[in-house]
Design a protein around this motif. Sequence first.
Motif, PDB file in Angstrom:
ATOM      1  N   ALA A   3     -21.440  41.123  32.227  1.00  0.00           N
ATOM      2  CA  ALA A   3     -22.508  41.910  31.603  1.00  0.00           C
ATOM      3  C   ALA A   3     -22.237  42.043  30.103  1.00  0.00           C
ATOM      4  N   LEU A   4     -23.314  42.278  29.355  1.00  0.00           N
ATOM      5  CA  LEU A   4     -23.159  42.477  27.911  1.00  0.00           C
ATOM      6  C   LEU A   4     -22.355  43.752  27.653  1.00  0.00           C
ATOM      7  N   THR A   5     -21.428  43.664  26.727  1.00  0.00           N
ATOM      8  CA  THR A   5     -20.665  44.837  26.331  1.00  0.00           C
ATOM      9  C   THR A   5     -21.385  45.559  25.201  1.00  0.00           C
ATOM     10  N   ARG A   6     -20.988  46.777  24.957  1.00  0.00           N
ATOM     11  CA  ARG A   6     -21.572  47.552  23.868  1.00  0.00           C
ATOM     12  C   ARG A   6     -21.379  46.824  22.537  1.00  0.00           C
ATOM     13  N   ASN A   7     -20.187  46.298  22.304  1.00  0.00           N
ATOM     14  CA  ASN A   7     -19.914  45.586  21.054  1.00  0.00           C
ATOM     15  C   ASN A   7     -20.763  44.322  20.915  1.00  0.00           C
ATOM     16  N   GLU A   8     -20.972  43.626  22.023  1.00  0.00           N
ATOM     17  CA  GLU A   8     -21.783  42.412  21.962  1.00  0.00           C
ATOM     18  C   GLU A   8     -23.252  42.756  21.697  1.00  0.00           C
ATOM     19  N   ILE A   9     -23.738  43.819  22.307  1.00  0.00           N
ATOM     20  CA  ILE A   9     -25.119  44.255  22.057  1.00  0.00           C
ATOM     21  C   ILE A   9     -25.287  44.621  20.583  1.00  0.00           C
ATOM     22  N   LEU A  10     -24.334  45.350  20.036  1.00  0.00           N
ATOM     23  CA  LEU A  10     -24.394  45.722  18.628  1.00  0.00           C
ATOM     24  C   LEU A  10     -24.381  44.486  17.733  1.00  0.00           C
ATOM     25  N   ARG A  11     -23.547  43.519  18.043  1.00  0.00           N
ATOM     26  CA  ARG A  11     -23.487  42.283  17.260  1.00  0.00           C
ATOM     27  C   ARG A  11     -24.819  41.556  17.303  1.00  0.00           C
ATOM     28  N   LEU A  12     -25.435  41.484  18.479  1.00  0.00           N
ATOM     29  CA  LEU A  12     -26.731  40.820  18.605  1.00  0.00           C
ATOM     30  C   LEU A  12     -27.826  41.574  17.849  1.00  0.00           C
ATOM     31  N   LEU A  13     -27.810  42.891  17.916  1.00  0.00           N
ATOM     32  CA  LEU A  13     -28.781  43.677  17.153  1.00  0.00           C
ATOM     33  C   LEU A  13     -28.633  43.431  15.661  1.00  0.00           C
ATOM     34  N   ARG A  14     -27.405  43.445  15.198  1.00  0.00           N
ATOM     35  CA  ARG A  14     -27.171  43.194  13.772  1.00  0.00           C
ATOM     36  C   ARG A  14     -27.654  41.807  13.367  1.00  0.00           C
ATOM     37  N   GLN A  15     -27.487  40.861  14.238  1.00  0.00           N
ATOM     38  CA  GLN A  15     -27.853  39.479  13.919  1.00  0.00           C
ATOM     39  C   GLN A  15     -29.364  39.263  13.926  1.00  0.00           C
ATOM     40  N   PHE A  16     -30.057  39.873  14.895  1.00  0.00           N
ATOM     41  CA  PHE A  16     -31.462  39.523  15.097  1.00  0.00           C
ATOM     42  C   PHE A  16     -32.457  40.630  14.772  1.00  0.00           C
ATOM     43  N   ALA A  17     -32.095  41.891  14.921  1.00  0.00           N
ATOM     44  CA  ALA A  17     -33.104  42.948  14.825  1.00  0.00           C
ATOM     45  C   ALA A  17     -32.989  43.808  13.574  1.00  0.00           C
ATOM     46  N   LEU A  18     -31.794  44.073  13.133  1.00  0.00           N
ATOM     47  CA  LEU A  18     -31.620  44.983  12.011  1.00  0.00           C
ATOM     48  C   LEU A  18     -31.745  44.232  10.690  1.00  0.00           C
ATOM     49  N   PRO A  19     -32.396  44.845   9.707  1.00  0.00           N
ATOM     50  CA  PRO A  19     -32.536  44.158   8.420  1.00  0.00           C
ATOM     51  C   PRO A  19     -31.192  44.055   7.700  1.00  0.00           C
ATOM     52  N   GLU A  20     -31.085  43.052   6.896  1.00  0.00           N
ATOM     53  CA  GLU A  20     -29.877  42.866   6.082  1.00  0.00           C
ATOM     54  C   GLU A  20     -29.772  44.024   5.082  1.00  0.00           C
ATOM     55  N   PRO A  21     -28.607  44.644   4.940  1.00  0.00           N
ATOM     56  CA  PRO A  21     -28.488  45.751   3.989  1.00  0.00           C
ATOM     57  C   PRO A  21     -28.674  45.282   2.546  1.00  0.00           C
ATOM     58  N   ALA A  22     -29.229  46.170   1.736  1.00  0.00           N
ATOM     59  CA  ALA A  22     -29.436  45.850   0.318  1.00  0.00           C
ATOM     60  C   ALA A  22     -28.089  45.783  -0.387  1.00  0.00           C
ATOM     61  N   ARG A  23     -27.884  44.740  -1.147  1.00  0.00           N
ATOM     62  CA  ARG A  23     -26.622  44.599  -1.859  1.00  0.00           C
ATOM     63  C   ARG A  23     -26.850  44.150  -3.296  1.00  0.00           C
ATOM     64  N   ASP A  24     -28.047  44.404  -3.830  1.00  0.00           N
ATOM     65  CA  ASP A  24     -28.277  44.007  -5.212  1.00  0.00           C
ATOM     66  C   ASP A  24     -27.545  44.976  -6.144  1.00  0.00           C
ATOM     67  N   ASP A  25     -27.428  44.598  -7.398  1.00  0.00           N
ATOM     68  CA  ASP A  25     -26.646  45.388  -8.358  1.00  0.00           C
ATOM     69  C   ASP A  25     -27.168  46.816  -8.499  1.00  0.00           C
TER      70      ASP A  25
END
Length: 58
Positions: A3-25
Amino acid sequence: MIALTRNEILRLLRQFALPEPARDDAHVLHWSRWRRRHQHQAAVSHRHWNHITAEATT
C-alpha cells in the motif's frame, strides 16, 4: 505491491498536485525581511515577558 505510505503519498502530491514554490529574488528578499522582523518582535516580547516575571518573583 504494498500500500502507499504516507511519505510516498506526500511525494506524489508534491510532484503532481502542489504548485512549485516561488523562488524568485523578490520572494526570497520578502521572506527574509518578514522572518527577521518576526524574530525581532519575538525577541522584544521575550525580553518584556522576562522583565515582568522577574519583577513578580522578587
